[in-house]
Design a protein around this motif. Structure first.
Motif, mmCIF file in Angstrom:
data_model
loop_
_atom_site.group_PDB
_atom_site.id
_atom_site.type_symbol
_atom_site.label_atom_id
_atom_site.label_comp_id
_atom_site.label_asym_id
_atom_site.label_seq_id
_atom_site.Cartn_x
_atom_site.Cartn_y
_atom_site.Cartn_z
ATOM 1 N N TRP A 15 -30.154 5.618 26.739
ATOM 2 C CA TRP A 15 -31.358 6.114 26.081
ATOM 3 C C TRP A 15 -32.421 5.034 25.884
ATOM 4 O O TRP A 15 -33.539 5.333 25.468
ATOM 5 C CB TRP A 15 -31.003 6.729 24.725
ATOM 6 N N VAL A 80 -29.942 5.782 16.350
ATOM 7 C CA VAL A 80 -29.914 6.763 17.437
ATOM 8 C C VAL A 80 -28.460 7.160 17.646
ATOM 9 O O VAL A 80 -27.594 6.291 17.849
ATOM 10 C CB VAL A 80 -30.509 6.184 18.734
ATOM 11 N N PRO A 82 -25.351 9.749 19.454
ATOM 12 C CA PRO A 82 -25.064 10.464 20.701
ATOM 13 C C PRO A 82 -25.305 11.965 20.564
ATOM 14 O O PRO A 82 -25.054 12.557 19.513
ATOM 15 C CB PRO A 82 -23.579 10.166 20.951
ATOM 16 N N SER A 83 -25.751 12.565 21.638
ATOM 17 C CA SER A 83 -26.028 14.006 21.626
ATOM 18 C C SER A 83 -24.763 14.831 21.456
ATOM 19 O O SER A 83 -24.804 15.931 20.886
ATOM 20 C CB SER A 83 -26.721 14.411 22.934
ATOM 21 N N ASP A 84 -23.621 14.326 21.937
ATOM 22 C CA ASP A 84 -22.384 15.094 21.843
ATOM 23 C C ASP A 84 -21.629 14.841 20.540
ATOM 24 O O ASP A 84 -20.537 15.367 20.346
ATOM 25 C CB ASP A 84 -21.473 14.781 23.030
ATOM 26 N N VAL A 86 -23.550 14.407 17.242
ATOM 27 C CA VAL A 86 -24.650 14.226 16.307
ATOM 28 C C VAL A 86 -24.159 14.262 14.865
ATOM 29 O O VAL A 86 -24.530 13.412 14.049
ATOM 30 C CB VAL A 86 -25.731 15.306 16.537
ATOM 31 N N ARG A 90 -24.477 11.121 12.338
ATOM 32 C CA ARG A 90 -25.268 11.178 11.113
ATOM 33 C C ARG A 90 -24.412 10.841 9.884
ATOM 34 O O ARG A 90 -24.874 10.171 8.954
ATOM 35 C CB ARG A 90 -25.880 12.577 10.959
ATOM 36 N N GLY A 103 -31.274 11.990 17.257
ATOM 37 C CA GLY A 103 -30.322 12.243 18.322
ATOM 38 C C GLY A 103 -30.875 11.817 19.670
ATOM 39 O O GLY A 103 -32.096 11.813 19.886
ATOM 40 N N GLU A 104 -29.987 11.460 20.593
ATOM 41 C CA GLU A 104 -30.420 11.033 21.926
ATOM 42 C C GLU A 104 -31.204 12.137 22.640
ATOM 43 O O GLU A 104 -32.083 11.841 23.454
ATOM 44 C CB GLU A 104 -29.200 10.642 22.763
ATOM 45 N N ALA A 105 -30.897 13.379 22.342
ATOM 46 C CA ALA A 105 -31.595 14.484 22.994
ATOM 47 C C ALA A 105 -32.942 14.787 22.343
ATOM 48 O O ALA A 105 -33.672 15.658 22.820
ATOM 49 C CB ALA A 105 -30.721 15.735 22.951
ATOM 50 N N ALA A 106 -33.266 14.074 21.270
ATOM 51 C CA ALA A 106 -34.532 14.323 20.564
ATOM 52 C C ALA A 106 -35.327 13.035 20.408
ATOM 53 O O ALA A 106 -35.947 12.787 19.375
ATOM 54 C CB ALA A 106 -34.255 14.949 19.204
#
Length: 446
Positions: A15, A80, A82-84, A86, A90, A103-106
């Motif tokens: 990322w 940051v 990982p998306s898998d 989250v 957090r 998140g990595e996807a955001a």
């Protein structure tokens, strides 16, 4: 308006390039340095030129101590995750003190999160819905989401002069466990704990230091079982400092976190040190007595113990006044230890001496039974295990005030159930330490 200056640690994550692209697209955010690792980040933060650190939650070395270092130098962390994973990311971020999480996807939200970290540097940590039972964006409530009723924290404190803090703490914990209440006995004496020695626990690694390391890494809840030593089905011990000079290894807040985690398992009894003085010379480096102050601050019930002799009662009176200043006048339960007729005064006389020095919720007297206490210490066992004693009966009365016994079974008059200590010694056999060696839990370094 000056741009927000950012330090970035991606530890080789995929990322990183997108994060740089997103940040470069904003005029109000600028990257000062791409750090190699967390050590490089901490060194760069010490220069005082950055405002925010963007770091991968899985970066080696990222823990509560590193976050404290960043904040000490005016750098706010943003993690940051990982998306898998989250939710897990957090939750870990909240445990080590990072409120800002992306998140990595955001990553398109990363520049806004960086700016927000500077504008609200003291925002409370947040967790996603389901990670700790609270909605995304709401402050973490300690213990939220735990199953079943939470236990209570009983803190045993007493002034200097060896009034019997450790003996009382161990006896109260054993009595609670005998009533089939899951109980954790925590040795938090910053001047060198003796609970392990008193109970005959052969422990190579301090449970308190192990818990402090896990708390710093944000993994104490998952690893809490490994820092305890099981004495029986209901009672376990978190052993104390092996040497008095190792108190500095327990960072501020670690004990408070430990007690919060312990509440989810059951009742907690804490043995503390004698001093309530604020002894930290640097606000960023609290002193040794913070362990005792943290324990007192976390108490649901405070047991204050003093001895029945003139010197002990004088210290107890001064200690009650000092304790009231620290707690704001929280009601306490006073235990007058080693009460004996040779002193020449009655319980009523002693009650009159203690009255007026604090808000006393209840007053209890424990008789002087040196033979019984010595027998238990030599055997490395609790007073309850070592046989009947006037002390154990007096401690049972103290526990009754903390947890009133259940009503008898209707129509039978039977008293409430009380378990038999798991390691009772057969008649004619002298209790020894070998069984303790076999039943003590194993330490797992993390």
């Amino acid at each position: 308006m000056n741009p927000v200056v950012v330090l970035l640690v991606a530890a080789g994550a995929a990322w990183e390039s997108e994060a740089l692209t997103r940040i470069d697209g904003r005029r109000d955010v600028v990257v000062l340095k791409r750090c190699v690792d967390v050590d490089d980040l901490l060194a760069a933060a010490s220069a005082g030129q950055a405002d925010v650190a963007v770091v991968g939650i899985d970066a080696p070395g990222l823990d509560a101590a590193a976050v404290d270092h960043l904040r000490h130098h005016g750098v706010q962390p943003v993690a940051v995750v990982p998306s898998d994973a989250v939710d897990a990311g957090r939750l870990r971020a909240s445990r080590i003190g990072i409120p800002g999480v992306v998140g990595e996807a955001a990553l398109h939200l990363l520049p806004d999160a960086v700016v927000a970290a500077v504008s609200t540097p003291d925002a409370p940590p947040t967790v996603p819905r389901g990670a700790a039972g609270t909605p995304l964006g709401e402050p973490v409530v300690p213990g939220a989401g735990s199953s079943g009723p939470r236990g209570r924290t009983v803190v045993v404190w007493g002034p200097a002069g060896a009034p019997g803090r450790t003996t009382l703490a161990a006896a109260v914990a054993a009595e609670l466990a005998a009533r089939r209440r899951r109980t954790v006995l925590v040795d938090a004496d910053p001047y060198g704990g003796t609970v392990a020695q008193q109970l005959g626990i052969l422990d190579e690694v301090s449970g308190l230091l192990s818990a402090a390391r896990l708390a710093t890494a944000g993994t104490l809840a998952e690893g809490f079982t490994a820092v305890q030593r099981a004495l029986d089905q209901h009672l376990s011990v978190v052993t104390g400092l092996p040497r008095a000079d190792r108190w500095a290894e327990v960072r501020a807040g670690a004990l408070d976190h430990l007690l919060e985690v312990a509440r989810d398992q059951g009742d907690t009894v804490v043995d503390t040190g004698p001093s309530l003085e604020e002894d930290g010379l640097d606000p960023g480096r609290p002193g040794r007595n913070r362990l005792t102050l943290e324990a007192v601050g976390a108490a649901d019930e405070l047991l204050v113990v003093g001895t029945a002799d003139p010197i002990g009662l004088s210290r107890l009176a001064r200690g009650l006044v000092e304790l009231a200043e620290v707690t704001g006048g929280m009601p306490v339960r006073v235990v007058v230890n080693r009460m004996r007729p040779t002193l020449g005064w009655s319980e009523k006389d002693v009650a009159g001496m203690v009255a007026g020095f604090g808000r006393v919720a209840s007053l209890h007297f424990v008789p002087d039974d040196r033979a019984g206490v010595d027998r238990a210490v030599v055997a490395g066992r609790t007073l309850l295990e070592s046989g009947g004693s006037p002390v154990t009966r007096a401690v049972a009365a103290v526990v009754d005030s903390l947890h009133p016994p259940a009503l008898p079974v209707p129509g039978t008059g039977a008293p409430p159930a009380r378990s038999t200590p798991a390691r009772s010694t057969p008649a004619g056999r002298r209790p020894g330490r070998g069984l303790r060696r076999r039943t003590a839990g194993r330490d797992h370094r993390r």
